[in-house]
Design a protein around this motif. Structure first.
Motif, PDB file in Angstrom:
ATOM      1  N   HIS A  36      32.704 -11.061  81.829  1.00  0.00           N
ATOM      2  CA  HIS A  36      31.760  -9.994  82.156  1.00  0.00           C
ATOM      3  C   HIS A  36      32.175  -8.676  81.512  1.00  0.00           C
ATOM      4  O   HIS A  36      31.340  -7.942  80.972  1.00  0.00           O
ATOM      5  CB  HIS A  36      31.653  -9.802  83.669  1.00  0.00           C
ATOM      6  N   ASP A  63      31.452  -8.915  77.827  1.00  0.00           N
ATOM      7  CA  ASP A  63      29.995  -8.890  77.646  1.00  0.00           C
ATOM      8  C   ASP A  63      29.455  -7.466  77.794  1.00  0.00           C
ATOM      9  O   ASP A  63      28.584  -7.042  77.030  1.00  0.00           O
ATOM     10  CB  ASP A  63      29.313  -9.789  78.672  1.00  0.00           C
ATOM     11  N   GLN A  65      18.127  -9.034  75.427  1.00  0.00           N
ATOM     12  CA  GLN A  65      19.279  -9.900  75.657  1.00  0.00           C
ATOM     13  C   GLN A  65      20.023  -9.505  76.932  1.00  0.00           C
ATOM     14  O   GLN A  65      20.478 -10.369  77.689  1.00  0.00           O
ATOM     15  CB  GLN A  65      20.223  -9.846  74.447  1.00  0.00           C
ATOM     16  N   THR A 121      20.417 -11.917  80.266  1.00  0.00           N
ATOM     17  CA  THR A 121      21.736 -12.169  80.853  1.00  0.00           C
ATOM     18  C   THR A 121      21.739 -11.803  82.330  1.00  0.00           C
ATOM     19  O   THR A 121      22.275 -12.535  83.171  1.00  0.00           O
ATOM     20  CB  THR A 121      22.814 -11.355  80.112  1.00  0.00           C
ATOM     21  N   ASN A 122      21.118 -10.681  82.667  1.00  0.00           N
ATOM     22  CA  ASN A 122      21.081 -10.241  84.065  1.00  0.00           C
ATOM     23  C   ASN A 122      20.244 -11.171  84.939  1.00  0.00           C
ATOM     24  O   ASN A 122      20.576 -11.413  86.104  1.00  0.00           O
ATOM     25  CB  ASN A 122      20.548  -8.809  84.143  1.00  0.00           C
ATOM     26  N   ARG A 161      19.836 -14.370  84.419  1.00  0.00           N
ATOM     27  CA  ARG A 161      20.697 -15.537  84.617  1.00  0.00           C
ATOM     28  C   ARG A 161      21.711 -15.266  85.728  1.00  0.00           C
ATOM     29  O   ARG A 161      21.944 -16.103  86.613  1.00  0.00           O
ATOM     30  CB  ARG A 161      21.437 -15.875  83.321  1.00  0.00           C
ATOM     31  N   THR A 162      22.341 -14.098  85.666  1.00  0.00           N
ATOM     32  CA  THR A 162      23.339 -13.741  86.673  1.00  0.00           C
ATOM     33  C   THR A 162      22.725 -13.690  88.059  1.00  0.00           C
ATOM     34  O   THR A 162      23.308 -14.191  89.030  1.00  0.00           O
ATOM     35  CB  THR A 162      23.970 -12.378  86.326  1.00  0.00           C
ATOM     36  N   CYS A 168      14.465 -18.536  79.124  1.00  0.00           N
ATOM     37  CA  CYS A 168      15.134 -17.404  78.456  1.00  0.00           C
ATOM     38  C   CYS A 168      15.072 -17.566  76.939  1.00  0.00           C
ATOM     39  O   CYS A 168      14.796 -16.618  76.204  1.00  0.00           O
ATOM     40  CB  CYS A 168      16.584 -17.298  78.924  1.00  0.00           C
TER      41      CYS A 168
END
Length: 357
Positions: free
Chosen positions: A181, A184, A210, A214-215, A217-218, A301
């Motif tokens: 993290h 990233d 992007q 990613t957020n 997904r988190t 995504c």
């Protein structure tokens, strides 16, 4: 720049603008348009997914650039062909791009990947792999030297700062995901800073999308795994923890993501209704709730990002089509690898199709 990048500004319906034409790239843009027509179709991927076994799936590639050697079709040979195709498309990208800072920027993807591997190996003292990429701006030998000597000054500032943040993050809880993290987050901020410096609207939109993906997904993974931010904390403390796991700089405000962690799956889509990610969240949450799998999330995504890349069709000439071709081609190579890996491991065809379509 940071304050501007963090504002959740949505002045578009589905995708942000891709920028204006740059006629210096007229020949290069025409070349990638021709190459795009040679890419594998969705039908080709479906045929591979429906193939009886790995050998049958590989045979379907015999008339494409992914043709395997006649000597055999072992998975080692498959990997070698795919690596060669990726190297070729990256080399072509560097040849076609006139503005060399763009080449440096896209090479940093491998620098950060190498950095992540090196930090993990050093902090955990575990053999998590040693295959550094050679496609970055810095040779693999430099990473070995830096971490053996603990001399991070050999790195540029943005990489040295990423190492520092990753080390601090790891020693707070000694959790390996904290390393990923931190790096990233450093990479995301570096990308945004460079997009602003280059005054490139397309790159700014790309990097913010992007970050959003990613957020999302988190957010969904937090809900599914019932992470510590949800089970061991509550109220304002929980929001603080969750805020720390989301990357800053995307189009979606962090408050919306934090709220999404707290709601049930059926209530997720409505809070994203005013964003470009409504259908993505709706499909992903429903599949996760019913099938207990992130396959649809990854597929959605990927589909959203490739949709943005394909919107560069409106640009007649410029670096945008060339960047888009690089990323679309890399995605094609990953999809071929994904399908063949699934076939090698005898995964159910439905699962493969859920992931790619």
């Amino acid at each position: 720049m940071t304050e501007v990048a963090e504002q959740p500004v949505l002045d578009f319906y589905t995708y942000p603008p891709v920028g204006a034409d740059d006629w210096r790239y007229m020949y290069q843009s025409a070349q990638v348009r021709v190459l795009e027509m040679q890419m594998l179709t969705r039908a080709a991927f479906h045929d591979m997914a429906n193939a009886e076994n790995l050998r049958a799936a590989v045979d379907l590639l015999s008339s494409t650039e992914y043709t395997m050697p006649q000597a055999g079709k072992s998975f080692t040979e498959v990997e070698e062909v795919l690596k060669a195709r990726r190297s070729a498309v990256r080399q072509l990208f560097e040849e076609l791009i006139i503005d060399k800072p763009l080449v440096y920027l896209f090479r940093t993807r491998d620098d950060f990947a190498n950095l992540r591997l090196a930090v993990r190996r050093t902090l955990t003292e575990k053999p998590v792999g040693s295959d550094y990429s050679t496609d970055g701006n810095f040779p693999p030998e430099l990473f070995e030297e830096v971490f053996e000597q603990e001399n991070y000054n050999l790195f540029p500032d943005y990489m040295a700062n990423a190492v520092e943040q990753a080390v601090l993050a790891y020693y707070r809880n000694k959790q390996i995901p904290d390393i990923d993290h931190a790096i990233d987050a450093a990479q995301a901020q570096y990308n945004l800073k460079q997009a602003h410096r280059l005054k490139n609207i397309f790159l700014l939109g790309l990097f913010r999308i992007q970050i959003d993906l990613t957020n999302i997904r988190t957010m969904l993974r937090l809900k599914y795994t019932e992470s510590e931010s949800r089970t061991k904390t509550s109220g304002a403390e929980a929001l603080l923890v969750r805020d720390n796991v989301f990357l800053k700089g995307g189009f979606i405000g962090l408050e919306r993501l934090q709220r999404g962690v707290e709601l049930g799956y059926e209530a997720l889509a409505p809070i994203f209704f005013v964003t470009p990610y409504y259908r993505l969240v709706e499909a992903s949450a429903a599949y996760l709730s019913s099938d207990k799998s992130f396959l649809k999330l990854e597929q959605q995504c990927e589909q959203h990002l490739t949709g943005f890349l394909k919107s560069t069709i409106q640009v007649t000439a410029g670096p945008q089509p060339i960047i888009a071709y690089l990323l679309l081609k890399e995605n094609e190579i990953r999809t071929v690898r994904l399908i063949l890996t699934a076939k090698k491991n005898n995964l159910d065809t439905k699962l493969i199709l859920d992931r790619i379509s």
